[in-house]
Design a protein around this motif. Sequence first.
Motif, mmCIF file in Angstrom:
data_model
loop_
_atom_site.group_PDB
_atom_site.id
_atom_site.type_symbol
_atom_site.label_atom_id
_atom_site.label_comp_id
_atom_site.label_asym_id
_atom_site.label_seq_id
_atom_site.Cartn_x
_atom_site.Cartn_y
_atom_site.Cartn_z
ATOM 1 N N PHE A 15 -36.250 -32.080 9.124
ATOM 2 C CA PHE A 15 -36.552 -30.856 9.869
ATOM 3 C C PHE A 15 -36.701 -29.700 8.884
ATOM 4 N N PRO A 16 -37.879 -29.033 8.848
ATOM 5 C CA PRO A 16 -38.175 -28.108 7.742
ATOM 6 C C PRO A 16 -38.012 -26.625 8.033
ATOM 7 N N HIS A 17 -37.542 -26.238 9.215
ATOM 8 C CA HIS A 17 -37.629 -24.824 9.619
ATOM 9 C C HIS A 17 -36.263 -24.141 9.692
ATOM 10 N N ARG A 18 -35.356 -24.517 8.820
ATOM 11 C CA ARG A 18 -33.977 -24.054 8.927
ATOM 12 C C ARG A 18 -33.793 -22.597 8.528
ATOM 13 N N GLY A 19 -34.725 -22.013 7.807
ATOM 14 C CA GLY A 19 -34.584 -20.631 7.387
ATOM 15 C C GLY A 19 -35.037 -19.607 8.401
ATOM 16 N N ALA A 20 -35.647 -20.056 9.502
ATOM 17 C CA ALA A 20 -36.188 -19.127 10.494
ATOM 18 C C ALA A 20 -35.064 -18.411 11.234
ATOM 19 N N GLY A 21 -35.381 -17.220 11.743
ATOM 20 C CA GLY A 21 -34.422 -16.477 12.543
ATOM 21 C C GLY A 21 -34.527 -16.771 14.023
ATOM 22 N N PHE A 22 -35.772 -17.077 14.482
ATOM 23 C CA PHE A 22 -36.006 -17.272 15.911
ATOM 24 C C PHE A 22 -37.082 -18.334 16.123
ATOM 25 N N ASN A 23 -37.036 -18.981 17.283
ATOM 26 C CA ASN A 23 -38.143 -19.796 17.758
ATOM 27 C C ASN A 23 -38.638 -19.177 19.059
ATOM 28 N N VAL A 24 -39.945 -18.908 19.144
ATOM 29 C CA VAL A 24 -40.538 -18.344 20.350
ATOM 30 C C VAL A 24 -41.430 -19.400 20.977
ATOM 31 N N ASN A 25 -41.129 -19.721 22.221
ATOM 32 C CA ASN A 25 -41.820 -20.784 22.935
ATOM 33 C C ASN A 25 -42.673 -20.192 24.050
ATOM 34 N N VAL A 26 -43.979 -20.466 24.009
ATOM 35 C CA VAL A 26 -44.874 -20.147 25.121
ATOM 36 C C VAL A 26 -44.818 -21.342 26.058
ATOM 37 N N ASN A 27 -44.306 -21.128 27.248
ATOM 38 C CA ASN A 27 -43.948 -22.217 28.140
ATOM 39 C C ASN A 27 -44.563 -21.968 29.515
ATOM 40 N N ALA A 28 -45.255 -22.954 30.049
ATOM 41 C CA ALA A 28 -45.812 -22.823 31.399
ATOM 42 C C ALA A 28 -45.506 -24.076 32.197
ATOM 43 N N ILE A 29 -45.034 -23.895 33.415
ATOM 44 C CA ILE A 29 -44.743 -24.993 34.330
ATOM 45 C C ILE A 29 -45.343 -24.634 35.688
ATOM 46 N N TRP A 30 -46.204 -25.493 36.224
ATOM 47 C CA TRP A 30 -46.876 -25.201 37.483
ATOM 48 C C TRP A 30 -47.193 -26.505 38.203
ATOM 49 N N ARG A 31 -47.675 -26.400 39.435
ATOM 50 C CA ARG A 31 -47.963 -27.601 40.226
ATOM 51 C C ARG A 31 -49.408 -27.689 40.693
ATOM 52 N N ASP A 32 -50.066 -26.572 40.858
ATOM 53 C CA ASP A 32 -51.423 -26.537 41.407
ATOM 54 C C ASP A 32 -52.427 -26.838 40.299
ATOM 55 N N ALA A 33 -53.119 -27.992 40.410
ATOM 56 C CA ALA A 33 -54.101 -28.365 39.393
ATOM 57 C C ALA A 33 -55.233 -27.356 39.291
ATOM 58 N N GLY A 34 -55.472 -26.599 40.349
ATOM 59 C CA GLY A 34 -56.517 -25.586 40.298
ATOM 60 C C GLY A 34 -56.210 -24.449 39.339
ATOM 61 N N LEU A 35 -54.948 -24.343 38.906
ATOM 62 C CA LEU A 35 -54.559 -23.294 37.963
ATOM 63 C C LEU A 35 -54.624 -23.755 36.508
ATOM 64 N N ASP A 36 -54.995 -25.009 36.283
ATOM 65 C CA ASP A 36 -54.930 -25.570 34.926
ATOM 66 C C ASP A 36 -55.630 -24.702 33.893
ATOM 67 N N ASP A 37 -56.902 -24.401 34.127
ATOM 68 C CA ASP A 37 -57.683 -23.687 33.115
ATOM 69 C C ASP A 37 -57.103 -22.307 32.837
ATOM 70 N N ARG A 44 -52.485 -20.558 25.428
ATOM 71 C CA ARG A 44 -53.035 -20.632 24.070
ATOM 72 C C ARG A 44 -53.345 -19.242 23.509
ATOM 73 N N SER A 45 -53.789 -18.335 24.357
ATOM 74 C CA SER A 45 -54.079 -16.992 23.863
ATOM 75 C C SER A 45 -52.786 -16.234 23.563
ATOM 76 N N ALA A 46 -51.737 -16.454 24.360
ATOM 77 C CA ALA A 46 -50.443 -15.822 24.069
ATOM 78 C C ALA A 46 -49.889 -16.347 22.753
ATOM 79 N N TRP A 47 -50.010 -17.655 22.525
ATOM 80 C CA TRP A 47 -49.559 -18.234 21.255
ATOM 81 C C TRP A 47 -50.338 -17.631 20.086
ATOM 82 N N ALA A 48 -51.635 -17.476 20.240
ATOM 83 C CA ALA A 48 -52.455 -16.885 19.173
ATOM 84 C C ALA A 48 -52.052 -15.430 18.922
ATOM 85 N N ALA A 49 -51.762 -14.688 19.985
ATOM 86 C CA ALA A 49 -51.383 -13.281 19.831
ATOM 87 C C ALA A 49 -50.076 -13.133 19.073
ATOM 88 N N LEU A 50 -49.177 -14.103 19.214
ATOM 89 C CA LEU A 50 -47.885 -14.036 18.534
ATOM 90 C C LEU A 50 -47.962 -14.515 17.093
#
Length: 459
Positions: free
Chosen positions: A370-392, A399-405
């Motif tokens: 495990f190579p990330h022991r010096g980091a101060g924080f882990n930030v997780n972009v997390n999404a949980i949903w049920r409606d397949a119509g919301l996938d896109d 992905r855009s939130a991850w890119a912004a961070l």
Amino acid sequence: MPAIEDSVEPGKAFGPGFGGTIIDRHHPGYDRARGVWNGLIDRRPAVIARCSSVADVVEAVRFAGEHRPPVSIRAGGHQVAGSAVCDDGLVIDLSAMTGVDVDPARRTARVRAGTTVGSLDTETQVFGLAVPGGDVTGTGVAGLALGGGIGLLARAHGLTCDHLRSIEIVTADGLVRTAGPGEHTDLLWAARGCGRGLGVVTSLEFDLVDLGPSVSIVEVYYPAEQGESVLRAWRDAVSAVPDTVSPMAILRGMPPYPQVPAELHDTPIVGVGAVFAGPPERAEAALAPLRRLGTPLLDVSGTVGYEQSPSPPAGATRSFMKSHFLDELTDDAIRTLLDQQARSTAAGAELVIRTMGGAIRAVPPERSAFPHRGAGFNVNVNAIWRDAGLDDAILDWSRSAWAALGPHANGGVYLNFSGLDEDAEAVHDAVYGPSAARLNAIRAAFDPDGLFSWAARRP
């Protein structure tokens, strides 16, 4: 690469000693068997070899070596990326191989590879012991530990992989090996953070720590309007609380607790949580700073039985997780997090900030991959949903939130939160960092033909 059934009938190709179940596309249980926790994953393997013993795993590996299909390994089946199941190949399914043997005198637990975190906690808590785990009960122990294991006790006791004492593994040559302090130490080093690509891990032995059965927790929710001041105060509190506390912050919608008016359900909030891992008499003083960050909407802190959060239902849940490691949580990073929260229109979208340091940082590189022991924080972009119509829409936001961070991060990515399989491949170097070269050498030594490699699994 052709599908397996184009060249061989799997039910006949497996040896007569295989005591598990062979599930192909004609089997009545096929659709259920190919499903995993993340309903976003919809793959159709040619064959699922549901193993009931180590001997079954050896036979499945022999079959894979002879016929060279894409291979995936399913343990708990919870890994969000979907690597447990492949298209047109062989799934070596360990989900029936469950069980925990606790030795309270030695303070160890032997865990079969299909076991979930919730089942492990149930067995160890009988003795007031625990393996530092993740956040939810449905997580598979094997995948959590092999990928690292950032969880509620991390600053006090380290990662899940830091407590991995030994593994039993079937390597590509079909041999059963034990990797522990006195044998195959290179395999044990790699197993502590590599995620996959070494072979089929059939059981894991862990060192246990004292914890529970009751623990003190903080769980406080603040309105999003206070978000910037609360997160700044939280950041300052993190540096002041002892390592027996591993604070977490979450930007999401308000949970539908009974004591919360219905009109506040899913309204944007900043939540703060932590479990105290020290002597009970010190809990109140240690946790108090995390309860004084603003004017809360709800404070449900107290003493509870030690358990991780229940997982949402398997199959019905669709999920995406992607992460960054940050050396520090700057004011600009906080504003970016709040901006991305404001952009989200989905109730299940979350931004989770986990704290590193403490016991995580104390482990030297020669002990684990495990190579990330010096980091101060882990930030997780997390999404949980049920409606397949919301996938896109949700995947685009994630992905855009991850890119912004990204500009606030140090370039590292946590393997267990690295997106879907195609995302994980793209961030390979960010996942393994300085451990990559040694990992590649160990994989080449034990799997020279790439039977378990990502490239070999792709049809």
